[in-house]
Design a protein around this motif. Structure first.
Motif, PDB file in Angstrom:
ATOM      1  N   LYS A   5      22.924 -15.543  -3.935  1.00 15.53           N
ATOM      2  CA  LYS A   5      23.996 -16.120  -5.121  1.00 15.53           C
ATOM      3  C   LYS A   5      23.717 -15.416  -6.413  1.00 15.53           C
ATOM      4  CE  LYS A   5      25.033 -19.362  -2.007  1.00 15.53           C
ATOM      5  NZ  LYS A   5      26.364 -19.770  -1.669  1.00 15.53           N
ATOM      6  N   ASN A   6      24.848 -15.682  -7.112  1.00 14.21           N
ATOM      7  CA  ASN A   6      24.607 -15.442  -8.707  1.00 14.21           C
ATOM      8  C   ASN A   6      24.429 -16.570  -9.299  1.00 14.21           C
ATOM      9  OD1 ASN A   6      25.152 -12.811  -7.856  1.00 14.21           O
ATOM     10  ND2 ASN A   6      27.527 -12.959  -8.713  1.00 14.21           N
ATOM     11  N   VAL A   7      23.667 -16.730 -10.386  1.00 10.29           N
ATOM     12  CA  VAL A   7      23.122 -17.978 -11.017  1.00 10.29           C
ATOM     13  C   VAL A   7      23.315 -17.617 -12.435  1.00 10.29           C
ATOM     14  CG1 VAL A   7      21.079 -19.640 -11.453  1.00 10.29           C
ATOM     15  CG2 VAL A   7      21.471 -18.612  -9.347  1.00 10.29           C
ATOM     16  N   LEU A   8      23.803 -18.761 -13.052  1.00  5.48           N
ATOM     17  CA  LEU A   8      24.081 -18.766 -14.722  1.00  5.48           C
ATOM     18  C   LEU A   8      23.103 -19.631 -15.349  1.00  5.48           C
ATOM     19  CD1 LEU A   8      25.633 -18.054 -17.176  1.00  5.48           C
ATOM     20  CD2 LEU A   8      27.235 -19.917 -16.476  1.00  5.48           C
ATOM     21  N   ILE A   9      22.572 -19.313 -16.401  1.00  4.63           N
ATOM     22  CA  ILE A   9      21.440 -20.292 -17.060  1.00  4.63           C
ATOM     23  C   ILE A   9      21.865 -20.159 -18.608  1.00  4.63           C
ATOM     24  CG2 ILE A   9      18.930 -20.529 -17.563  1.00  4.63           C
ATOM     25  CD1 ILE A   9      19.613 -21.205 -14.599  1.00  4.63           C
ATOM     26  N   THR A  10      22.045 -21.082 -18.940  1.00 11.10           N
ATOM     27  CA  THR A  10      22.151 -21.279 -20.438  1.00 11.10           C
ATOM     28  C   THR A  10      21.083 -21.485 -21.360  1.00 11.10           C
ATOM     29  OG1 THR A  10      22.992 -23.622 -20.450  1.00 11.10           O
ATOM     30  CG2 THR A  10      24.749 -21.854 -20.490  1.00 11.10           C
ATOM     31  N   GLY A  11      20.830 -21.261 -22.510  1.00  9.45           N
ATOM     32  CA  GLY A  11      19.590 -21.617 -23.458  1.00  9.45           C
ATOM     33  C   GLY A  11      18.442 -20.946 -22.777  1.00  9.45           C
ATOM     34  N   LEU A  16      12.452 -24.270 -21.609  1.00 12.33           N
ATOM     35  CA  LEU A  16      12.905 -24.701 -20.244  1.00 12.33           C
ATOM     36  C   LEU A  16      13.960 -23.624 -19.716  1.00 12.33           C
ATOM     37  CD1 LEU A  16      12.358 -26.605 -17.996  1.00 12.33           C
ATOM     38  CD2 LEU A  16      14.438 -27.973 -18.781  1.00 12.33           C
ATOM     39  N   GLY A  17      14.849 -23.024 -20.520  1.00 12.02           N
ATOM     40  CA  GLY A  17      15.870 -22.234 -20.005  1.00 12.02           C
ATOM     41  C   GLY A  17      15.149 -20.917 -19.525  1.00 12.02           C
ATOM     42  N   ILE A  40      22.323 -14.462 -14.658  1.00 10.88           N
ATOM     43  CA  ILE A  40      23.048 -14.242 -15.648  1.00 10.88           C
ATOM     44  C   ILE A  40      22.327 -15.286 -16.763  1.00 10.88           C
ATOM     45  CG2 ILE A  40      25.067 -13.999 -17.009  1.00 10.88           C
ATOM     46  CD1 ILE A  40      26.405 -13.672 -14.091  1.00 10.88           C
ATOM     47  N   ALA A  41      21.488 -14.671 -17.711  1.00 10.86           N
ATOM     48  CA  ALA A  41      20.881 -15.614 -18.798  1.00 10.86           C
ATOM     49  C   ALA A  41      21.556 -15.476 -20.173  1.00 10.86           C
ATOM     50  CB  ALA A  41      19.367 -14.959 -18.881  1.00 10.86           C
ATOM     51  N   THR A  42      22.012 -16.713 -20.568  1.00  2.27           N
ATOM     52  CA  THR A  42      22.687 -16.651 -21.798  1.00  2.27           C
ATOM     53  C   THR A  42      21.949 -17.228 -22.836  1.00  2.27           C
ATOM     54  OG1 THR A  42      23.697 -18.831 -21.501  1.00  2.27           O
ATOM     55  CG2 THR A  42      24.686 -16.770 -20.466  1.00  2.27           C
ATOM     56  N   CYS A  43      22.178 -16.894 -24.235  1.00  4.86           N
ATOM     57  CA  CYS A  43      21.541 -17.532 -25.330  1.00  4.86           C
ATOM     58  C   CYS A  43      22.313 -17.079 -26.494  1.00  4.86           C
ATOM     59  CB  CYS A  43      20.219 -17.091 -25.582  1.00  4.86           C
ATOM     60  SG  CYS A  43      19.925 -15.377 -25.613  1.00  4.86           S
TER      61      CYS A  43
END
Length: 91
Positions: A5-11, A16-17, A40-43
């Motif tokens: 799967k593809n996973v998106l993490i915010t922060g 914690l992110g 996919i890690a976002t910040c």
């Protein structure tokens, strides 16, 4: 459960992110099929996320860092443009 799967993490730049990103990239029981294919890690400011950048060097095929400020709706358009570019690379 998350294998392939593809996973998106915010922060994901710290706290914690960042730890969620670390844990997702770890393969439980050393079985790659149990961890996500892509994280996919976002910040808000990826340039100010040195620990996340280091992880990306180790996991350059599985971890993508993207700029996204969830409190600023205008940043969503830039994120979506970048996300489409990631999808093109993956196919």
């Amino acid at each position: 459960m998350l294998g392939g799967k593809n996973v998106l993490i915010t922060g994901a730049s710290r706290g914690l992110g960042l730890e969620v990103v670390r844990q997702l990239l770890r393969s439980p029981g050393n079985v790659q099929a149990q961890s996500p294919a892509v994280v996919i890690a976002t910040c808000r400011n990826p340039d100010n996320a040195p620990e996340l950048q280091e992880l990306a060097k180790e996991e350059h095929n599985r971890l993508y860092i993207k700029k996204l400020d969830v409190t600023n709706f205008d940043s969503y358009l830039g994120f979506m443009k970048d996300e489409l570019e990631v999808r093109i690379k993956l196919t």
